[in-house]
Structure formats: structure tokens, C-alpha cells
Motif scaffolding. Structure first.
Motif, PDB file in Angstrom:
ATOM      1  N   ILE A   1       0.855  -1.182   0.000  1.00 21.56           N
ATOM      2  CA  ILE A   1       0.000   0.000   0.000  1.00 21.56           C
ATOM      3  C   ILE A   1       0.889   1.229   0.000  1.00 21.56           C
ATOM      4  N   ALA A   2       0.592   2.171  -0.884  1.00 22.92           N
ATOM      5  CA  ALA A   2       1.308   3.451  -0.891  1.00 22.92           C
ATOM      6  C   ALA A   2       0.329   4.544  -0.486  1.00 22.92           C
ATOM      7  N   ILE A   3       0.718   5.328   0.497  1.00 27.47           N
ATOM      8  CA  ILE A   3      -0.036   6.518   0.890  1.00 27.47           C
ATOM      9  C   ILE A   3       0.790   7.683   0.393  1.00 27.47           C
ATOM     10  N   THR A   4       0.266   8.415  -0.585  1.00 22.60           N
ATOM     11  CA  THR A   4       1.076   9.412  -1.259  1.00 22.60           C
ATOM     12  C   THR A   4       0.251  10.574  -1.782  1.00 22.60           C
ATOM     13  N   GLY A   5       0.897  11.684  -1.942  1.00 25.58           N
ATOM     14  CA  GLY A   5       0.273  12.837  -2.569  1.00 25.58           C
ATOM     15  C   GLY A   5       0.454  12.806  -4.076  1.00 25.58           C
ATOM     16  N   ASN A   6       1.212  11.849  -4.581  1.00 30.59           N
ATOM     17  CA  ASN A   6       1.479  11.738  -6.016  1.00 30.59           C
ATOM     18  C   ASN A   6       1.179  10.314  -6.482  1.00 30.59           C
ATOM     19  N   PRO A   7      -0.074  10.056  -6.856  1.00 29.40           N
ATOM     20  CA  PRO A   7      -0.471   8.687  -7.196  1.00 29.40           C
ATOM     21  C   PRO A   7       0.159   8.140  -8.470  1.00 29.40           C
ATOM     22  N   VAL A   8       0.837   8.957  -9.250  1.00 35.03           N
ATOM     23  CA  VAL A   8       1.512   8.470 -10.454  1.00 35.03           C
ATOM     24  C   VAL A   8       3.028   8.481 -10.288  1.00 35.03           C
ATOM     25  N   GLY A   9       3.499   8.719  -9.069  1.00 35.35           N
ATOM     26  CA  GLY A   9       4.932   8.720  -8.794  1.00 35.35           C
ATOM     27  C   GLY A   9       5.492   7.314  -8.824  1.00 35.35           C
ATOM     28  N   PRO A  10       6.815   7.192  -8.772  1.00 36.52           N
ATOM     29  CA  PRO A  10       7.469   5.879  -8.829  1.00 36.52           C
ATOM     30  C   PRO A  10       6.984   4.887  -7.778  1.00 36.52           C
ATOM     31  N   VAL A  11       6.578   5.346  -6.607  1.00 37.74           N
ATOM     32  CA  VAL A  11       6.126   4.431  -5.553  1.00 37.74           C
ATOM     33  C   VAL A  11       4.915   3.616  -6.004  1.00 37.74           C
ATOM     34  N   ALA A  12       4.087   4.187  -6.869  1.00 30.49           N
ATOM     35  CA  ALA A  12       2.864   3.507  -7.314  1.00 30.49           C
ATOM     36  C   ALA A  12       3.151   2.236  -8.103  1.00 30.49           C
ATOM     37  N   ARG A  13       4.333   2.156  -8.720  1.00 26.46           N
ATOM     38  CA  ARG A  13       4.692   0.949  -9.488  1.00 26.46           C
ATOM     39  C   ARG A  13       4.718  -0.298  -8.612  1.00 26.46           C
ATOM     40  N   TYR A  14       5.008  -0.111  -7.331  1.00 24.39           N
ATOM     41  CA  TYR A  14       5.167  -1.250  -6.423  1.00 24.39           C
ATOM     42  C   TYR A  14       4.050  -1.335  -5.395  1.00 24.39           C
ATOM     43  N   ALA A  15       2.947  -0.665  -5.673  1.00 24.32           N
ATOM     44  CA  ALA A  15       1.828  -0.657  -4.732  1.00 24.32           C
ATOM     45  C   ALA A  15       0.633  -1.384  -5.329  1.00 24.32           C
ATOM     46  N   ASP A  16       0.123  -2.352  -4.577  1.00 27.68           N
ATOM     47  CA  ASP A  16      -1.121  -3.007  -4.977  1.00 27.68           C
ATOM     48  C   ASP A  16      -2.287  -2.045  -4.798  1.00 27.68           C
ATOM     49  N   HIS A  17      -2.168  -1.164  -3.816  1.00 27.38           N
ATOM     50  CA  HIS A  17      -3.214  -0.181  -3.520  1.00 27.38           C
ATOM     51  C   HIS A  17      -2.543   1.169  -3.300  1.00 27.38           C
ATOM     52  N   VAL A  18      -3.047   2.193  -3.982  1.00 29.65           N
ATOM     53  CA  VAL A  18      -2.525   3.550  -3.812  1.00 29.65           C
ATOM     54  C   VAL A  18      -3.612   4.388  -3.164  1.00 29.65           C
ATOM     55  N   LEU A  19      -3.311   4.939  -1.999  1.00 30.17           N
ATOM     56  CA  LEU A  19      -4.236   5.823  -1.292  1.00 30.17           C
ATOM     57  C   LEU A  19      -3.666   7.233  -1.403  1.00 30.17           C
ATOM     58  N   THR A  20      -4.436   8.116  -2.012  1.00 25.46           N
ATOM     59  CA  THR A  20      -3.947   9.460  -2.300  1.00 25.46           C
ATOM     60  C   THR A  20      -4.369  10.437  -1.220  1.00 25.46           C
ATOM     61  N   THR A  21      -3.401  11.207  -0.741  1.00 25.72           N
ATOM     62  CA  THR A  21      -3.682  12.289   0.188  1.00 25.72           C
ATOM     63  C   THR A  21      -3.472  13.603  -0.558  1.00 25.72           C
TER      64      THR A  21
END
Length: 119
Positions: free
Chosen positions: A36-56
Motif C-alpha cells: 500500500i502506498a499513501i502518497t500525494g502523487n499517485p503516479v509517482g514511482p512508488v505507485a509501481r510497487y503498490a497493490d493499492h494507492v491511497l492518495t492524500t
């Protein structure tokens, strides 16, 4: 990283590109953990390795750095919501672990003036 299938890894990064956050998430992802990635940038590099992206939300920064504070507050809210949701769904298993965690830190808790002392 010791995570594997059946485990969950959560990465928190406002920019979505913090290497020190991405690398352990990538390793967990490659080993089969749910990520799970909690991020302000849902298209950033972290999203490549996240099954779930939660955007703040993110805002532009100024000299007083209110955006840094608001992004952390939003991320902590997401973590708290995940914690409560999981604890509710797994209460029978979670309750003993929560009680043990509370007791492990009981020496740091301020005494409650409305509660009688424990023997």
C-alpha cells in the motif's frame, strides 16, 4: 525485508519518489506481500510497487511549511482509518494484541484520577 505473501507493507511518501521509501516497498512487492502506498502523487514511482494507492492531498509550500504539516496530518488520518478498519474486522484476534500492547506501555500512562489505583 522479511515480508512475504500474507503480510502487508505500507509506504508513506508525499512526493511518491522518496527512494528510501520506494526500495523497501519494492522488495516487499517482489516477495509477494500486499503493498500500500499513501502518497500525494499517485503516479509517482512508488505507485509501481503498490497493490493499492491511497492518495492524500498536497498543497504548495510556503516559508512556514504548512503543506508539510497538512500532508503528514492527512497521512496519519489514513493510517488511523486503516488501523480502526482492520481492528474492527479482526477484533477477536486483534483484541488480545491491543491489550498486550497497552499493557507493555502501561508504565507510561498517566494515572486516571477517576479510576481507583490498581493493586
Amino acid at each position: 525485508v522479511q515480508l512475504r505473501q500474507g503480510d502487508v507493507a505500507i509506504a508513506i511518501t508525499d512526493s511518491g519518489s522518496t527512494e528510501d521509501v520506494i526500495e523497501p516497498l519494492r522488495t516487499a512487492f517482489e516477495r509477494g506481500a500486499t503493498t500500500i502506498a499513501i502518497t500525494g502523487n499517485p503516479v509517482g514511482p512508488v505507485a509501481r510497487y503498490a497493490d493499492h494507492v491511497l492518495t492524500t492531498t498536497t498543497t504548495r509550500e510556503s516559508e512556514l511549511r504548512p503543506a508539510a504539516m497538512s500532508s503528514r496530518t492527512g497521512q496519519l488520518l489514513v493510517i488511523d482509518c486503516l488501523f480502526v478498519g482492520i481492528a474492527q474486522r479482526t477484533y477477536e484476534r486483534a483484541a488480545p494484541a491491543l491489550a498486550a500492547s497497552y499493557e507493555a506501555l502501561a508504565h507510561r500512562h498517566a494515572p486516571n484520577p477517576r479510576q481507583p489505583p490498581r493493586d
